[in-house]
Design a protein around this motif. Structure first.
Motif, PDB file in Angstrom:
ATOM      1  N   LEU A   1      44.897 -61.097 -39.131  1.00 39.98           N
ATOM      2  CA  LEU A   1      46.193 -60.998 -38.440  1.00 39.98           C
ATOM      3  C   LEU A   1      46.134 -61.735 -37.099  1.00 39.98           C
ATOM      4  O   LEU A   1      45.422 -61.320 -36.189  1.00 39.98           O
ATOM      5  CB  LEU A   1      46.539 -59.520 -38.219  1.00 39.98           C
ATOM      6  N   ASN A   2      46.894 -62.829 -37.006  1.00 42.07           N
ATOM      7  CA  ASN A   2      46.915 -63.543 -35.723  1.00 42.07           C
ATOM      8  C   ASN A   2      48.268 -63.454 -35.047  1.00 42.07           C
ATOM      9  O   ASN A   2      48.471 -63.993 -33.965  1.00 42.07           O
ATOM     10  CB  ASN A   2      46.453 -64.998 -35.890  1.00 42.07           C
ATOM     11  N   CYS A   3      49.201 -62.752 -35.680  1.00 44.67           N
ATOM     12  CA  CYS A   3      50.531 -62.616 -35.089  1.00 44.67           C
ATOM     13  C   CYS A   3      51.123 -61.259 -35.465  1.00 44.67           C
ATOM     14  O   CYS A   3      51.277 -60.959 -36.646  1.00 44.67           O
ATOM     15  CB  CYS A   3      51.417 -63.739 -35.608  1.00 44.67           C
ATOM     16  N   LEU A   4      51.393 -60.448 -34.457  1.00 46.71           N
ATOM     17  CA  LEU A   4      52.056 -59.157 -34.694  1.00 46.71           C
ATOM     18  C   LEU A   4      53.369 -59.136 -33.910  1.00 46.71           C
ATOM     19  O   LEU A   4      53.372 -59.329 -32.699  1.00 46.71           O
ATOM     20  CB  LEU A   4      51.167 -57.995 -34.232  1.00 46.71           C
ATOM     21  N   ILE A   5      54.462 -58.927 -34.632  1.00 42.03           N
ATOM     22  CA  ILE A   5      55.770 -58.872 -33.991  1.00 42.03           C
ATOM     23  C   ILE A   5      56.295 -57.439 -34.066  1.00 42.03           C
ATOM     24  O   ILE A   5      56.354 -56.848 -35.144  1.00 42.03           O
ATOM     25  CB  ILE A   5      56.760 -59.837 -34.682  1.00 42.03           C
ATOM     26  N   VAL A   6      56.627 -56.907 -32.907  1.00 41.39           N
ATOM     27  CA  VAL A   6      57.165 -55.544 -32.808  1.00 41.39           C
ATOM     28  C   VAL A   6      58.680 -55.648 -32.920  1.00 41.39           C
ATOM     29  O   VAL A   6      59.320 -56.330 -32.113  1.00 41.39           O
ATOM     30  CB  VAL A   6      56.757 -54.928 -31.452  1.00 41.39           C
ATOM     31  N   ALA A   7      59.264 -54.994 -33.931  1.00 42.12           N
ATOM     32  CA  ALA A   7      60.676 -55.230 -34.242  1.00 42.12           C
ATOM     33  C   ALA A   7      61.466 -53.940 -34.426  1.00 42.12           C
ATOM     34  O   ALA A   7      60.891 -52.851 -34.507  1.00 42.12           O
ATOM     35  CB  ALA A   7      60.769 -56.075 -35.510  1.00 42.12           C
TER      36      ALA A   7
ATOM     37  N   VAL B   1      55.359 -48.872 -26.498  1.00 42.22           N
ATOM     38  CA  VAL B   1      54.785 -49.556 -27.664  1.00 42.22           C
ATOM     39  C   VAL B   1      53.594 -50.405 -27.240  1.00 42.22           C
ATOM     40  O   VAL B   1      52.526 -50.374 -27.871  1.00 42.22           O
ATOM     41  CB  VAL B   1      55.842 -50.443 -28.371  1.00 42.22           C
ATOM     42  N   GLU B   2      53.747 -51.140 -26.154  1.00 39.95           N
ATOM     43  CA  GLU B   2      52.654 -52.004 -25.698  1.00 39.95           C
ATOM     44  C   GLU B   2      51.424 -51.180 -25.318  1.00 39.95           C
ATOM     45  O   GLU B   2      50.301 -51.549 -25.632  1.00 39.95           O
ATOM     46  CB  GLU B   2      53.119 -52.873 -24.523  1.00 39.95           C
ATOM     47  N   ARG B   3      51.665 -50.058 -24.639  1.00 41.08           N
ATOM     48  CA  ARG B   3      50.533 -49.197 -24.253  1.00 41.08           C
ATOM     49  C   ARG B   3      49.807 -48.689 -25.495  1.00 41.08           C
ATOM     50  O   ARG B   3      48.576 -48.700 -25.566  1.00 41.08           O
ATOM     51  CB  ARG B   3      51.060 -48.028 -23.398  1.00 41.08           C
ATOM     52  N   ARG B   4      50.580 -48.285 -26.504  1.00 39.04           N
ATOM     53  CA  ARG B   4      49.971 -47.771 -27.730  1.00 39.04           C
ATOM     54  C   ARG B   4      49.161 -48.863 -28.447  1.00 39.04           C
ATOM     55  O   ARG B   4      48.066 -48.619 -28.946  1.00 39.04           O
ATOM     56  CB  ARG B   4      51.050 -47.241 -28.693  1.00 39.04           C
ATOM     57  N   LEU B   5      49.726 -50.086 -28.481  1.00 40.47           N
ATOM     58  CA  LEU B   5      49.034 -51.169 -29.190  1.00 40.47           C
ATOM     59  C   LEU B   5      47.804 -51.650 -28.436  1.00 40.47           C
ATOM     60  O   LEU B   5      46.802 -52.039 -29.040  1.00 40.47           O
ATOM     61  CB  LEU B   5      50.000 -52.340 -29.433  1.00 40.47           C
ATOM     62  N   ASN B   6      47.872 -51.602 -27.102  1.00 42.32           N
ATOM     63  CA  ASN B   6      46.723 -52.028 -26.305  1.00 42.32           C
ATOM     64  C   ASN B   6      45.498 -51.160 -26.570  1.00 42.32           C
ATOM     65  O   ASN B   6      44.365 -51.603 -26.400  1.00 42.32           O
ATOM     66  CB  ASN B   6      47.054 -51.985 -24.810  1.00 42.32           C
ATOM     67  N   ALA B   7      45.754 -49.930 -26.983  1.00 37.63           N
ATOM     68  CA  ALA B   7      44.647 -49.011 -27.234  1.00 37.63           C
ATOM     69  C   ALA B   7      43.935 -49.311 -28.555  1.00 37.63           C
ATOM     70  O   ALA B   7      42.864 -48.773 -28.833  1.00 37.63           O
ATOM     71  CB  ALA B   7      45.165 -47.577 -27.230  1.00 37.63           C
ATOM     72  N   LEU B   8      44.548 -50.184 -29.382  1.00 39.77           N
ATOM     73  CA  LEU B   8      43.932 -50.514 -30.677  1.00 39.77           C
ATOM     74  C   LEU B   8      42.976 -51.691 -30.526  1.00 39.77           C
ATOM     75  O   LEU B   8      43.223 -52.606 -29.750  1.00 39.77           O
ATOM     76  CB  LEU B   8      45.009 -50.899 -31.701  1.00 39.77           C
TER      77      LEU B   8
ATOM     78  N   LEU C   1      47.794 -59.789 -29.375  1.00 36.03           N
ATOM     79  CA  LEU C   1      48.802 -59.438 -28.378  1.00 36.03           C
ATOM     80  C   LEU C   1      50.184 -59.465 -29.047  1.00 36.03           C
ATOM     81  O   LEU C   1      50.556 -60.474 -29.639  1.00 36.03           O
ATOM     82  CB  LEU C   1      48.751 -60.473 -27.251  1.00 36.03           C
ATOM     83  N   PRO C   2      50.939 -58.374 -29.006  1.00 36.64           N
ATOM     84  CA  PRO C   2      52.194 -58.370 -29.768  1.00 36.64           C
ATOM     85  C   PRO C   2      53.307 -59.183 -29.119  1.00 36.64           C
ATOM     86  O   PRO C   2      53.360 -59.328 -27.903  1.00 36.64           O
ATOM     87  CB  PRO C   2      52.574 -56.883 -29.789  1.00 36.64           C
ATOM     88  N   VAL C   3      54.192 -59.700 -29.967  1.00 33.47           N
ATOM     89  CA  VAL C   3      55.438 -60.337 -29.523  1.00 33.47           C
ATOM     90  C   VAL C   3      56.540 -59.310 -29.729  1.00 33.47           C
ATOM     91  O   VAL C   3      56.599 -58.671 -30.784  1.00 33.47           O
ATOM     92  CB  VAL C   3      55.735 -61.582 -30.392  1.00 33.47           C
ATOM     93  N   LEU C   4      57.407 -59.126 -28.740  1.00 32.93           N
ATOM     94  CA  LEU C   4      58.497 -58.168 -28.889  1.00 32.93           C
ATOM     95  C   LEU C   4      59.773 -58.870 -29.340  1.00 32.93           C
ATOM     96  O   LEU C   4      60.215 -59.832 -28.707  1.00 32.93           O
ATOM     97  CB  LEU C   4      58.749 -57.449 -27.556  1.00 32.93           C
ATOM     98  N   ALA C   5      60.350 -58.398 -30.432  1.00 37.20           N
ATOM     99  CA  ALA C   5      61.612 -58.953 -30.925  1.00 37.20           C
ATOM    100  C   ALA C   5      62.751 -58.162 -30.299  1.00 37.20           C
ATOM    101  O   ALA C   5      62.847 -56.953 -30.496  1.00 37.20           O
ATOM    102  CB  ALA C   5      61.666 -58.841 -32.447  1.00 37.20           C
ATOM    103  N   SER C   6      63.607 -58.831 -29.547  1.00 36.51           N
ATOM    104  CA  SER C   6      64.685 -58.112 -28.853  1.00 36.51           C
ATOM    105  C   SER C   6      65.992 -58.182 -29.639  1.00 36.51           C
ATOM    106  O   SER C   6      66.162 -59.015 -30.528  1.00 36.51           O
ATOM    107  CB  SER C   6      64.897 -58.712 -27.464  1.00 36.51           C
TER     108      SER C   6
END
Ligand SMILES: [Zn+2]
Ligand SMILES: [Zn+2]
Length: 251
Positions: free
Chosen positions: A206-212, A224-231, A236-241
């Motif tokens: 996995l080289n791309c994770l998009i949070v949607a 969400v970023e705090r939770r993912l940083n702990a993994l 590094l996630p991209v946030l879809a707005s």
């Protein structure tokens, strides 16, 4: 393979997956005018779209599909259940079934049956036939099934719903029945559920994770970023707005 989004969330979704001459649109929950405006930001013209795939009939995914397809003569792929809810009986489309992959241009596409409160909802995993690279879209899913774990294993890119934070939903403004619907088995994925999915699938490629599909009322990008940083070992996630989606990402 490259991915972009015209917007993500309960007010409208549209995702583009493209490689070389093949351009595929997944869902269109925007008016024709909104869609055309948002698409122009990506320097793509509607005439370049080879296929529209419909995940399910909810307005934030399906409301713009019929008009868009008719105006630009774009063929549509849909399950029977979604098509019956969105199109009139004379509408011609390609039928898809969960678990039966089909080919559009250079992509082999697997529709994955998901638990959601719609007629016959599916989500999609794209495999580029030459490189073998895989990209999955998973939103509007009430809970993670073994079936989903199998389909979304060993991806190179993943667009994943992080709809709500359980504590924010519990204490938030939604009326009780709507809270029940969102967090129910046929509602949406919480941060906990999506983190759980990431811990259960093989993410080594996995080289791309998009949070949607982030709820504007019941979640925040910071959480969400705090939770993912702990993994460990998650890119590094991209946030879809909702307003912008996200620009082109190469996988
Ligand atoms: Zn949705
Ligand atoms: Zn939905």
């Amino acid at each position: 393979m490259q991915i972009a989004s015209l917007g993500s969330g309960s007010k409208g979704n549209a995702t583009i997956v493209s490689h070389g001459k093949t351009t595929i649109l997944v869902d269109c929950g925007f008016s024709l005018r909104q869609f055309e405006q948002r698409l122009s930001r990506l320097e793509v013209s509607p005439e370049q779209i080879d296929a529209i795939l419909l995940t399910h009939e909810h307005a934030d995914h399906g409301s713009g599909v019929a008009r868009l397809a008719a105006k630009y003569f774009i063929p549509v792929w849909s399950t029977v259940g979604s098509a019956r809810a969105v199109f009139d009986d004379s509408f011609v489309y390609h039928q898809v079934c969960g678990g039966e992959s089909f080919r559009v241009g250079c992509f082999e596409i697997l529709p994955v049956t998901v638990p959601h409160d719609a007629g016959e909802p599916v989500q999609f995993v794209f495999c580029h036939v030459d490189s073998g690279k895989k990209f999955g879209i998973l939103t509007d899913t009430g809970h993670i099934t073994n079936h989903i774990l199998k389909a979304y294993d060993k991806l190179d890119g993943l667009l994943l719903e992080f709809n709500y934070d359980q504590a924010m939903l519990d204490s938030g403004p939604y009326p009780y029945p709507l809270k029940q619907r969102v967090s129910g088995d046929f509602g949406h994925l919480s941060n906990d559920q999506s983190i759980d999915l990431l811990s259960q699938i093989d993410t080594r490629n996995l080289n791309c994770l998009i949070v949607a599909h982030i709820s504007e009322n019941n979640n925040s990008a910071e959480i969400v970023e705090r939770r993912l940083n702990a993994l460990d070992a998650i890119p590094l996630p991209v946030l879809a707005s909702q307003e912008i989606g996200f620009g082109w990402i190469h996988i």
